[in-house]
Scaffold this active site. Sequence first.
Site, PDB file in Angstrom:
ATOM      1  N   ARG A   1      -6.278 -54.745  34.672  1.00 38.49           N
ATOM      2  CA  ARG A   1      -7.594 -55.128  35.174  1.00 38.49           C
ATOM      3  C   ARG A   1      -7.625 -55.189  36.689  1.00 38.49           C
ATOM      4  NH1 ARG A   1      -9.893 -60.460  36.039  1.00 38.49           N
ATOM      5  NH2 ARG A   1     -11.920 -59.721  36.686  1.00 38.49           N
ATOM      6  N   HIS A   2      -8.709 -54.725  37.314  1.00 36.18           N
ATOM      7  CA  HIS A   2      -8.891 -54.912  38.753  1.00 36.18           C
ATOM      8  C   HIS A   2      -9.262 -56.367  39.005  1.00 36.18           C
ATOM      9  CE1 HIS A   2     -10.426 -54.566  42.837  1.00 36.18           C
ATOM     10  NE2 HIS A   2      -9.892 -53.357  42.899  1.00 36.18           N
ATOM     11  N   PRO A   3      -8.680 -56.997  40.027  1.00 38.59           N
ATOM     12  CA  PRO A   3      -8.937 -58.423  40.211  1.00 38.59           C
ATOM     13  C   PRO A   3     -10.298 -58.768  40.824  1.00 38.59           C
ATOM     14  CG  PRO A   3      -7.460 -57.629  41.905  1.00 38.59           C
ATOM     15  CD  PRO A   3      -7.682 -56.489  40.950  1.00 38.59           C
TER      16      PRO A   3
END
Lengths: 394, 394
Positions: free
Chosen positions: B227-229
């Site tokens: 996941r991109h933060p």
Amino acid sequence: MTPPLEGITVLDLTHVLAGPFASMTMADLGAHVIKVERPGTGDDTRSFPPFKDGESAYFAAINHGKQSIALDLKADGDRAIFDRLLERADVVLENYRPGTMEKLGYGWEDLHERHPHLIYGAVSGFGHSGPEALKPAYDMVVQARGGVMSITGEAGRDPVRVGASIGDIVAGMYLVQGVMGALMVRGQTGKGQKVDVAMLDSQLAILEHAIAITTTTGTSPGPTGARHPSITPFETFHAADGLFVIAAGNDALFAKLCDVLGLPLANDPRFATNPARCENARTLKRLIEAITLDKPKAHWIEKLESVGVPTGPIQNVSEALQDRQILARNMVVDVLGEDGQPKYVAAGNPIKMSGLDDPKTRRPAPLLDGDRATILKWLDAPAGDTPSAKKNKT
Amino acid sequence: MTPPLEGITVLDLTHVLAGPFASMTMADLGAHVIKVERPGTGDDTRSFPPFKDGESAYFAAINHGKQSIALDLKADGDRAIFDRLLERADVVLENYRPGTMEKLGYGWEDLHERHPHLIYGAVSGFGHSGPEALKPAYDMVVQARGGVMSITGEAGRDPVRVGASIGDIVAGMYLVQGVMGALMVRGQTGKGQKVDVAMLDSQLAILEHAIAITTTTGTSPGPTGARHPSITPFETFHAADGLFVIAAGNDALFAKLCDVLGLPLANDPRFATNPARCENARTLKRLIEAITLDKPKAHWIEKLESVGVPTGPIQNVSEALQDRQILARNMVVDVLGEDGQPKYVAAGNPIKMSGLDDPKTRRPAPLLDGDRATILKWLDAPAGDTPSAKKNKT
């Protein structure tokens, strides 16, 4: 000496990361970067967390030192301004989907005819050719499709994303190389050219050993956790108080490692060469950890460093930002706020050149359309008085 | 048009990956690269698996098109040859530990005095300044110490290495940018300069959002799996037959995603903006997967692509090498063997320029010292007859 890109004016129509990362490097190398943004919202990253005083720290860290003007490239008045900007520009950067600039009348062919010296740098998900050129992409789409995710993570578990956005960043770096190459050629020919960088291509370009393994053995490598697939030992090891890294990349370093650990393995046929060590990596890891588990990380790092074996801690970002070597290299810089005081933190310029200043601060990131008046005034001034006066230097 | 680096001769003393990756790019951009190797063993990667006919496919994929001469820089005869090479060179590249070149009498100060036009490009683990400049490093040491490993992997599990050697590669790419910048400045001043790139610096340079998060919130981000933060939804999702990627990076794309899934969430205050979606990412993921689990990946990828939402499969390296878009972009090239027939496979040149040829094959990687006679003959020929005839072009 002058900075490499001094006198070069970059019209930067890009947003999010790949293009803005490229123009950030160009600014660090001396270019005058004018960010041309969509009126109203501007660059998407202006709304990306985290925020400070309502402004995106992420946007600030990538867009410091650039100017901003908001232009609606479908509106006549703004198009007239953009046309005047094009007359003064050396480079135009865009990261729209292929065809978008053409619809606006600003495609490569049109621009090249009107402004033969202009360099056109495009970065897109899949490039400006091929059957899927028109598909949209973001970082993670190309990390996944380009193969990097398939070799990142733990064996037997779901693939993971590389924590840094290398889908964007590597493409942005290739765009910088291409634009600099085009500037060099322009210095000889006077003619600009188009540079077309695809994020997907750029992911393939960094696979190196994975391509060699796949095409030689017929089998795609999987993720190997914290281990290099072609060099052994080159991975994390458990010490008494946690994990650290040992990277003994050749036989001489392996012999030194064995000396430090008191392990008589350097001439053992299972471990005497790198190919042998790769074949017996799981056994070797256990033999090494049977020793390293006895003492803390700091002990082993000091011992190994003293004989020249590459080793080190696994640092989180906060630790990295306080690392004495990183600080000594001026790799953590302050981005100033509008009041001239340090407000945000950004990575410094990793290109240390004997003829290039390496300042400890960066000018503020622009407010949306915040430099409109300055830019319009600049367009009215004679070219000799402006940052683009030396535009023909290369 | 001519290639950007045509006429530029690069004396490449580097080995393993960071430096050779840089000189590979320079060769792709037209430079004449002479690899100066240690007699006997040469570049360490000549012994890295996998092998084909006893030769390293890994070495071949990075060193194609370069010449090789083996020189002992401590032996008078070989030093005399190296001195003559320096007279003809535009760029010297090295990745020894700082001080090594000085001990040999070929440090930057010495070389700059003797050959003022020469550009000196150094890539090292920690750079040529700072308290830890002398420590050795390999890719994984800087991935670990520079913070990238701390944000790569699954939450709650051990950090993992990025499968591609970005510790080396990103540094090599910055070296190319620095050397090209120095060539541009030399075009104005006639003077060379030193470019000093550290692998550790280069890791910090790509952290982007992680630095913003750490310095704004006071907390280092951990790994977030796939996941991109800072962007949501931007991660892998389960379909009926496995994982695929959706990267809806702004509100408009999120609205399209909701349409495709039949989810009335675009105006839901929990999900209406990216900051809100980031806060409620876990809930959003479950709402999306409750739909996507019903149909296979291909169904969702096609539906999402048709409305312009970035999406795609997670491909292994073999699949990536057969990807129709990657093939259409000429990103998979054959490296020829000594017999002129395709032998190895390498990544193509991702810098597509309208004025630069994009060949489908690459010349062979050199045998160790395999070009000694050719190079000596070249040194005896008048400069006008040689690849470096245009050395002053920039």
